[in-house]
Design a protein around this motif. Structure first.
Motif, PDB file in Angstrom:
ATOM      1  N   HIS A   1       0.827  -1.212   0.000  1.00  0.00           N
ATOM      2  CA  HIS A   1       0.000   0.000   0.000  1.00  0.00           C
ATOM      3  C   HIS A   1       0.863   1.264   0.000  1.00  0.00           C
ATOM      4  O   HIS A   1       0.588   2.214  -0.754  1.00  0.00           O
ATOM      5  CB  HIS A   1      -0.937   0.001   1.200  1.00  0.00           C
ATOM      6  N   VAL A   2       1.890   1.280   0.808  1.00  0.00           N
ATOM      7  CA  VAL A   2       2.727   2.478   0.929  1.00  0.00           C
ATOM      8  C   VAL A   2       3.566   2.692  -0.328  1.00  0.00           C
ATOM      9  O   VAL A   2       3.604   3.795  -0.875  1.00  0.00           O
ATOM     10  CB  VAL A   2       3.629   2.383   2.185  1.00  0.00           C
TER      11      VAL A   2
ATOM     12  N   ALA B   1      -3.524   6.935   8.559  1.00  0.00           N
ATOM     13  CA  ALA B   1      -4.861   6.355   8.669  1.00  0.00           C
ATOM     14  C   ALA B   1      -4.989   5.094   7.820  1.00  0.00           C
ATOM     15  O   ALA B   1      -5.589   4.103   8.253  1.00  0.00           O
ATOM     16  CB  ALA B   1      -5.918   7.380   8.272  1.00  0.00           C
ATOM     17  N   ASP B   2      -4.429   5.096   6.631  1.00  0.00           N
ATOM     18  CA  ASP B   2      -4.481   3.919   5.766  1.00  0.00           C
ATOM     19  C   ASP B   2      -3.736   2.739   6.388  1.00  0.00           C
ATOM     20  O   ASP B   2      -4.217   1.604   6.380  1.00  0.00           O
ATOM     21  CB  ASP B   2      -3.889   4.220   4.388  1.00  0.00           C
ATOM     22  N   VAL B   3      -2.554   2.994   6.920  1.00  0.00           N
ATOM     23  CA  VAL B   3      -1.778   1.927   7.551  1.00  0.00           C
ATOM     24  C   VAL B   3      -2.493   1.424   8.809  1.00  0.00           C
ATOM     25  O   VAL B   3      -2.530   0.225   9.080  1.00  0.00           O
ATOM     26  CB  VAL B   3      -0.336   2.392   7.855  1.00  0.00           C
ATOM     27  N   LEU B   4      -3.115   2.336   9.549  1.00  0.00           N
ATOM     28  CA  LEU B   4      -3.884   1.931  10.726  1.00  0.00           C
ATOM     29  C   LEU B   4      -5.060   1.038  10.333  1.00  0.00           C
ATOM     30  O   LEU B   4      -5.363   0.056  11.019  1.00  0.00           O
ATOM     31  CB  LEU B   4      -4.371   3.157  11.500  1.00  0.00           C
TER      32      LEU B   4
ATOM     33  N   LEU C   1      -1.683   7.747  15.020  1.00  0.00           N
ATOM     34  CA  LEU C   1      -3.118   7.528  15.174  1.00  0.00           C
ATOM     35  C   LEU C   1      -3.314   6.185  15.859  1.00  0.00           C
ATOM     36  O   LEU C   1      -2.513   5.262  15.675  1.00  0.00           O
ATOM     37  CB  LEU C   1      -3.833   7.525  13.820  1.00  0.00           C
ATOM     38  N   GLN C   2      -4.400   6.083  16.637  1.00  0.00           N
ATOM     39  CA  GLN C   2      -4.691   4.859  17.371  1.00  0.00           C
ATOM     40  C   GLN C   2      -6.119   4.427  17.105  1.00  0.00           C
ATOM     41  O   GLN C   2      -6.987   5.256  16.831  1.00  0.00           O
ATOM     42  CB  GLN C   2      -4.494   5.080  18.869  1.00  0.00           C
ATOM     43  N   TRP C   3      -6.348   3.118  17.228  1.00  0.00           N
ATOM     44  CA  TRP C   3      -7.675   2.540  17.059  1.00  0.00           C
ATOM     45  C   TRP C   3      -7.902   1.543  18.184  1.00  0.00           C
ATOM     46  O   TRP C   3      -6.973   0.846  18.587  1.00  0.00           O
ATOM     47  CB  TRP C   3      -7.750   1.827  15.712  1.00  0.00           C
TER      48      TRP C   3
END
Length: 123
Positions: free
Chosen positions: A67-68, A81-84, A116-118
């Motif tokens: 993806h990256v 956000a995409d990697v998360l 970012l965290q989820w």
């Protein structure tokens, strides 16, 4: 025996991608350094020593790399956000955190990073 969730850490994954909105950033790939933390219950994996009951960090890492390296991102926020999303996609994941550094983004700084965290909602 009570053991807490397993914590997988993927540390300092160094990749290159198009990141930024300045003309030179849109023409030339830049280095990014990715750190991922994933929490999941590993009780069945360690109790049974069963590969199929463990979260496969190699699969996650390959998805992140694809993806990256194949992507183009204007904002660091979008990339993180995409990697998360990838890191938290597995149904066993209870918590995930992603920090991405953009080395040399500022003249007098080693890097700029964003985290970012989820967390899974309680059932």
């Amino acid at each position: 025996m009570s053991i807490s969730n397993a914590i997988i850490r993927i540390a300092n994954l160094r990749l290159r991608t198009f990141i930024g909105f300045n003309p030179d950033e849109m023409q030339k790939q830049q280095d990014v350094v990715i750190n991922i933390e994933i929490h999941y219950p590993a009780d069945k994996a360690y109790a049974e020593d069963d590969v199929d009951k463990a979260l496969n960090y190699k699969t996650i890492t390959k998805q992140v790399i694809g993806h990256v390296e194949d992507g183009r991102f204007l904002l660091l926020e979008k990339l993180v956000a995409d990697v998360l999303d990838i890191a938290s996609a597995h149904p066993w994941t209870e918590y995930a955190s992603v920090t991405i550094d953009k080395p040399h983004a500022l003249r007098f700084a080693d890097s700029v990073s964003l985290t970012l965290q989820w967390q899974k909602e309680p059932e």
